[in-house]
Design an enzyme around this catalytic site. Structure first.
Site, PDB file in Angstrom:
ATOM      1  N   ASP A   1       0.850  -1.181   0.000  1.00  0.00           N
ATOM      2  CA  ASP A   1       0.000   0.000   0.000  1.00  0.00           C
ATOM      3  C   ASP A   1       0.884   1.227   0.000  1.00  0.00           C
ATOM      4  O   ASP A   1       1.541   1.535   0.993  1.00  0.00           O
ATOM      5  CB  ASP A   1      -0.871  -0.038   1.268  1.00  0.00           C
ATOM      6  CG  ASP A   1      -1.759   1.175   1.362  1.00  0.00           C
ATOM      7  OD1 ASP A   1      -2.263   1.614   0.311  1.00  0.00           O
ATOM      8  OD2 ASP A   1      -1.956   1.686   2.481  1.00  0.00           O
TER       9      ASP A   1
ATOM     10  N   VAL B   1      -3.795   7.674  -8.289  1.00  0.00           N
ATOM     11  CA  VAL B   1      -3.018   8.624  -7.489  1.00  0.00           C
ATOM     12  C   VAL B   1      -3.734   9.968  -7.528  1.00  0.00           C
ATOM     13  O   VAL B   1      -3.927  10.552  -8.596  1.00  0.00           O
ATOM     14  CB  VAL B   1      -1.573   8.780  -8.023  1.00  0.00           C
ATOM     15  CG1 VAL B   1      -0.838   9.884  -7.244  1.00  0.00           C
ATOM     16  CG2 VAL B   1      -0.798   7.466  -7.919  1.00  0.00           C
ATOM     17  N   GLY B   2      -4.170  10.383  -6.365  1.00  0.00           N
ATOM     18  CA  GLY B   2      -4.725  11.739  -6.265  1.00  0.00           C
ATOM     19  C   GLY B   2      -6.215  11.859  -6.476  1.00  0.00           C
ATOM     20  O   GLY B   2      -6.763  12.951  -6.360  1.00  0.00           O
TER      21      GLY B   2
ATOM     22  N   CYS C   1      -8.486  12.798  -0.632  1.00  0.00           N
ATOM     23  CA  CYS C   1      -7.098  13.001  -1.053  1.00  0.00           C
ATOM     24  C   CYS C   1      -6.804  14.456  -1.411  1.00  0.00           C
ATOM     25  O   CYS C   1      -7.579  15.089  -2.125  1.00  0.00           O
ATOM     26  CB  CYS C   1      -6.848  12.113  -2.259  1.00  0.00           C
ATOM     27  SG  CYS C   1      -5.186  12.250  -2.853  1.00  0.00           S
TER      28      CYS C   1
ATOM     29  N   TYR D   1     -14.910   9.787   8.344  1.00  0.00           N
ATOM     30  CA  TYR D   1     -14.050   9.177   7.310  1.00  0.00           C
ATOM     31  C   TYR D   1     -12.808  10.048   7.148  1.00  0.00           C
ATOM     32  O   TYR D   1     -12.918  11.246   6.911  1.00  0.00           O
ATOM     33  CB  TYR D   1     -14.826   9.079   5.993  1.00  0.00           C
ATOM     34  CG  TYR D   1     -14.025   8.482   4.849  1.00  0.00           C
ATOM     35  CD1 TYR D   1     -13.201   7.374   5.032  1.00  0.00           C
ATOM     36  CD2 TYR D   1     -14.100   9.013   3.574  1.00  0.00           C
ATOM     37  CE1 TYR D   1     -12.474   6.824   3.986  1.00  0.00           C
ATOM     38  CE2 TYR D   1     -13.384   8.465   2.505  1.00  0.00           C
ATOM     39  CZ  TYR D   1     -12.568   7.380   2.726  1.00  0.00           C
ATOM     40  OH  TYR D   1     -11.844   6.837   1.691  1.00  0.00           O
ATOM     41  N   TRP D   2     -11.636   9.462   7.316  1.00  0.00           N
ATOM     42  CA  TRP D   2     -10.399  10.237   7.244  1.00  0.00           C
ATOM     43  C   TRP D   2      -9.367   9.504   6.385  1.00  0.00           C
ATOM     44  O   TRP D   2      -9.329   8.278   6.337  1.00  0.00           O
ATOM     45  CB  TRP D   2      -9.853  10.514   8.639  1.00  0.00           C
ATOM     46  CG  TRP D   2      -9.500   9.289   9.445  1.00  0.00           C
ATOM     47  CD1 TRP D   2      -8.266   8.729   9.575  1.00  0.00           C
ATOM     48  CD2 TRP D   2     -10.395   8.471  10.228  1.00  0.00           C
ATOM     49  NE1 TRP D   2      -8.328   7.626  10.392  1.00  0.00           N
ATOM     50  CE2 TRP D   2      -9.620   7.447  10.800  1.00  0.00           C
ATOM     51  CE3 TRP D   2     -11.765   8.514  10.482  1.00  0.00           C
ATOM     52  CZ2 TRP D   2     -10.183   6.455  11.610  1.00  0.00           C
ATOM     53  CZ3 TRP D   2     -12.323   7.534  11.287  1.00  0.00           C
ATOM     54  CH2 TRP D   2     -11.526   6.528  11.842  1.00  0.00           C
ATOM     55  N   GLY D   3      -8.547  10.317   5.706  1.00  0.00           N
ATOM     56  CA  GLY D   3      -7.517   9.759   4.820  1.00  0.00           C
ATOM     57  C   GLY D   3      -6.341   9.211   5.599  1.00  0.00           C
ATOM     58  O   GLY D   3      -6.067   9.633   6.723  1.00  0.00           O
TER      59      GLY D   3
ATOM     60  N   ARG E   1       2.801   4.890   4.201  1.00  0.00           N
ATOM     61  CA  ARG E   1       2.178   4.962   2.867  1.00  0.00           C
ATOM     62  C   ARG E   1       2.693   6.150   2.069  1.00  0.00           C
ATOM     63  O   ARG E   1       2.678   6.138   0.835  1.00  0.00           O
ATOM     64  CB  ARG E   1       0.655   5.065   3.040  1.00  0.00           C
ATOM     65  CG  ARG E   1      -0.093   5.068   1.734  1.00  0.00           C
ATOM     66  CD  ARG E   1      -1.600   5.031   1.944  1.00  0.00           C
ATOM     67  NE  ARG E   1      -2.228   4.457   0.769  1.00  0.00           N
ATOM     68  CZ  ARG E   1      -2.604   5.156  -0.289  1.00  0.00           C
ATOM     69  NH1 ARG E   1      -2.430   6.457  -0.321  1.00  0.00           N
ATOM     70  NH2 ARG E   1      -3.143   4.551  -1.328  1.00  0.00           N
TER      71      ARG E   1
ATOM     72  N   GLU F   1     -27.573  17.573 -19.405  1.00  0.00           N
ATOM     73  CA  GLU F   1     -28.761  16.860 -19.884  1.00  0.00           C
ATOM     74  C   GLU F   1     -28.971  15.559 -19.101  1.00  0.00           C
ATOM     75  O   GLU F   1     -30.078  15.041 -19.014  1.00  0.00           O
ATOM     76  CB  GLU F   1     -28.553  16.551 -21.367  1.00  0.00           C
ATOM     77  CG  GLU F   1     -29.734  16.007 -22.113  1.00  0.00           C
ATOM     78  CD  GLU F   1     -29.291  15.582 -23.523  1.00  0.00           C
ATOM     79  OE1 GLU F   1     -29.865  16.065 -24.489  1.00  0.00           O
ATOM     80  OE2 GLU F   1     -28.370  14.738 -23.636  1.00  0.00           O
TER      81      GLU F   1
HETATM   82  P1  IMP Z   1     -12.191   6.893  -2.143  1.00  0.00           P
HETATM   83  O1  IMP Z   1     -12.837   5.577  -2.480  1.00  0.00           O
HETATM   84  O2  IMP Z   1     -12.429   7.924  -3.218  1.00  0.00           O
HETATM   85  O3  IMP Z   1     -12.556   7.389  -0.793  1.00  0.00           O
HETATM   86  O4  IMP Z   1     -10.610   6.648  -2.161  1.00  0.00           O
HETATM   87  C1  IMP Z   1      -9.989   5.689  -1.362  1.00  0.00           C
HETATM   88  C2  IMP Z   1      -8.542   5.577  -1.765  1.00  0.00           C
HETATM   89  O5  IMP Z   1      -7.852   6.820  -1.553  1.00  0.00           O
HETATM   90  C3  IMP Z   1      -7.737   4.587  -0.963  1.00  0.00           C
HETATM   91  O6  IMP Z   1      -7.911   3.257  -1.385  1.00  0.00           O
HETATM   92  C4  IMP Z   1      -6.313   5.063  -1.156  1.00  0.00           C
HETATM   93  O7  IMP Z   1      -5.758   4.620  -2.375  1.00  0.00           O
HETATM   94  C5  IMP Z   1      -6.492   6.570  -1.249  1.00  0.00           C
HETATM   95  N1  IMP Z   1      -6.203   7.257   0.021  1.00  0.00           N
HETATM   96  C6  IMP Z   1      -6.422   6.861   1.284  1.00  0.00           C
HETATM   97  N2  IMP Z   1      -6.089   7.804   2.185  1.00  0.00           N
HETATM   98  C7  IMP Z   1      -5.621   8.842   1.462  1.00  0.00           C
HETATM   99  C8  IMP Z   1      -5.088  10.124   1.809  1.00  0.00           C
HETATM  100  O8  IMP Z   1      -5.017  10.535   2.969  1.00  0.00           O
HETATM  101  N3  IMP Z   1      -4.658  10.885   0.758  1.00  0.00           N
HETATM  102  C9  IMP Z   1      -4.719  10.462  -0.528  1.00  0.00           C
HETATM  103  N4  IMP Z   1      -5.246   9.300  -0.904  1.00  0.00           N
HETATM  104  C10 IMP Z   1      -5.686   8.486   0.086  1.00  0.00           C
END
Ligand code: IMP
Length: 498
Positions: free
Chosen positions: A261, A312-313, A318, A404-406, A417, A483
């Site tokens: 990951d 990515v991104g 994110c 929900y947090w990144g 990561r 549309e």
């Molecule tokens: P979602 O389904 O659009 O919420 O995206 C989830 C995916 O975002 C995960 O499987 C990761 O690949 C990625 N991700 C997880 N945490 C972060 C973060 O803090 N920053 C950027 N990408 C993230």
């Protein structure tokens, strides 16, 4: 001077599927959603086939053992997150592998000398009406009897009296030995008109309770993702820092598949780590990622990745693109990587599945990702909304939300990561927020699956490989995007009759 890629970076919202001819044999019920999870020679079956193309994100806020159990029962797979000590992640894996459908670890337990008052309070807390009476009051103590809410009444019985006064003692209680199968247990529940059958080990210690209602529940999941021993399958995330300790513990705990990951998997570290796993655990499938182009796909496939994750991104939490200017529109990334997968397959005779990870906002984005060549999808926000995910459920003025947090947020601080140099995050790459609460995973996922099936029917496909091979996609202009939406004032609540 930098190389400029001519193709614009596009995302799912910019595409729509065209309907293809629908044959009479093509209906939602005949659609087969099975898809390969891991590398395999063309023409041979992969070691693991998902029953449904959904995986949950390797994130603290998402992939708990509870969610992994619910998703595997629905044919998909969770990857338990690695942002926790090795032993905690290994025990989460064990929790999923030890899950026996229909066999419940008792959560309502008392000692024989506990009072009815305590029993009533315990039942109120767990919401269950059958309690095990064990010598030490635990779920695995020696079983002395069962007591249910029908055995006492606050007005008729002294609430300060001991539960042993009204329990059905084990001597008069039908029970089974540890080797009983679910169908044997079920037969006894019906033949002996029981509501509950305790399962005991040779020393008389409680192992499980089997309830009649749970057996019916088990019948609801015909597409469970199980291993040859009929245990649910589960995946686990790993990282390029502590894999030498983490991988052995996870394999020992029974993880079916691993996945490196990383927010940027196109690195020598990931290639080295993949090679290490292949050398030490050749039979354990391991995925890699994340990447956004064909060159990076080939690099990881060469290093031994059994599947490659794309994205990515684009994740909902994110901010990598804001912070670092790195990434690619998810649709462009999936199309490019899927083309590289096909070229790789043509050249080597090996199929390396591709996962579209993150940025799936609407249910129909799943269909688009699969049509564009992804073999399965990974989602964070989507699964974070369900009861089984880790985030707390909180009330707001407009209804319930879930946290929900990144993984790159200050809350998770998953520096393994995000390679920013050193141990820790120098800056955030994810946010900490809320998503609308969506109830139970079973119901929510069933709806998404129903939409996917009907989309495939409109596109004339009964299998995912057929869907990938025959789907036709069109780019949408801003005007045609408008549309697509309802163009009337939409009633937001059903009319009520007073
Ligand atoms: P979602 O389904 O659009 O919420 O995206 C989830 C995916 O975002 C995960 O499987 C990761 O690949 C990625 N991700 C997880 N945490 C972060 C973060 O803090 N920053 C950027 N990408 C993230």
């Amino acid at each position: 001077m930098a190389q400029i890629i001519a193709e614009v970076s596009r995302t799912f919202n910019e595409y729509l599927l065209l309907p293809n001819r629908t044959r009479t044999d093509c209906s939602p019920a005949t659609v087969d959603l099975r898809t390969p999870l891991v590398r395999h020679p063309v023409g041979e079956a992969p070691a693991i086939t998902l029953q449904s193309p959904f995986t949950s994100a390797i994130m603290q806020a998402v992939s708990t053992p509870e969610l992994a159990i619910a998703l595997a029962r629905n044919g998909g797979l969770s990857f338990l997150h690695h942002n926790q000590p090795v032993q905690d992640q290994a025990s989460a894996v064990r929790q999923v592998k030890n899950f026996k459908a229909g066999f419940v670890t008792s959560d309502t337990n008392v000692r024989p000398d506990d009072t009815f008052r305590l029993l009533a309070e315990t039942m109120r807390r767990t919401g269950h009406s059958t309690a095990a009476v064990t010598d030490d009051g635990t779920a695995t103590g020696r079983l002395l009897g069962l007591v249910t809410s029908r055995d006492f009444h606050p007005q008729r019985h002294d609430l300060d009296g001991p539960v042993s006064a009204r329990m059905v003692p084990v001597a008069g209680l039908p029970h089974a030995g540890a080797d009983v199968t679910l169908s044997e247990a079920n037969a006894r529940l019906w033949d002996e008109r029981l509501d509950c059958l305790p399962v005991l080990d040779a020393e008389g210690r409680l192992q499980y309770l089997v309830f009649r209602s749970d057996y019916a529940d088990n019948k609801r999941f015909p597409h469970q993702l199980v291993d040859p021993a009929k245990r649910l399958r589960v995946g686990a995330g790993v990282n390029t820092h502590d894999y030498r300790e983490r991988v052995p513990a996870l394999v020992e705990a029974g993880a079916d598949v691993l996945c490196f990951d990383s927010s940027d998997g196109y690195s020598d570290w990931q290639a080295q780590a993949l090679r290490w796993v292949k050398e030490h655990y050749p039979s354990v499938p391991v995925g890699g990622g994340n990447v956004v182009d064909g060159e990076a796909f080939a690099f990881l496939a060469e290093a031994g990745a059994d599947f490659v994750k794309v994205g990515v991104g684009g994740g909902s939490i994110c901010i990598t693109r804001d912070q670092k200017g790195i990434g690619r529109g998810q649709a462009s990334a999936v199309l490019d990587v899927a083309a590289a997968r096909d070229a790789w397959c043509e050249r080597t005779g090996e199929y390396v599945p591709v996962c579209s990870d993150g940025g799936l906002v609407h249910d129909y984005h799943v269909a688009l990702a699969l049509a564009m060549g992804a073999d399965f999808v990974m989602m964070g926000r989507y699964f974070a909304r369900f009861d089984q995910a880790a985030g707390a459920k909180l009330p707001t003025r407009d209804g319930f939300v879930k946290e929900y947090w990144g993984e790159g947020s200050n809350r998770a601080r998953n520096w393994q990561r995000y390679g920013q140099g050193g141990q820790g995050l120098l800056f955030e790459e994810g946010v900490d927020g809320y998503v609308p609460y969506a109830g139970d995973l079973d119901e929510g996922l069933a709806l998404t699956v129903a939409k996917l099936r009907t989309t495939m029917v409109s596109c004339g496909s009964t299998t995912l490989p057929e869907f990938q091979a025959t789907a036709r996609l069109t780019l949408v202009s801003d005007q045609s995007f408008q549309e697509s939406h309802a163009n009337v004032t939409v009633r937001d609540a059903p009319a009520t009759v007073s």
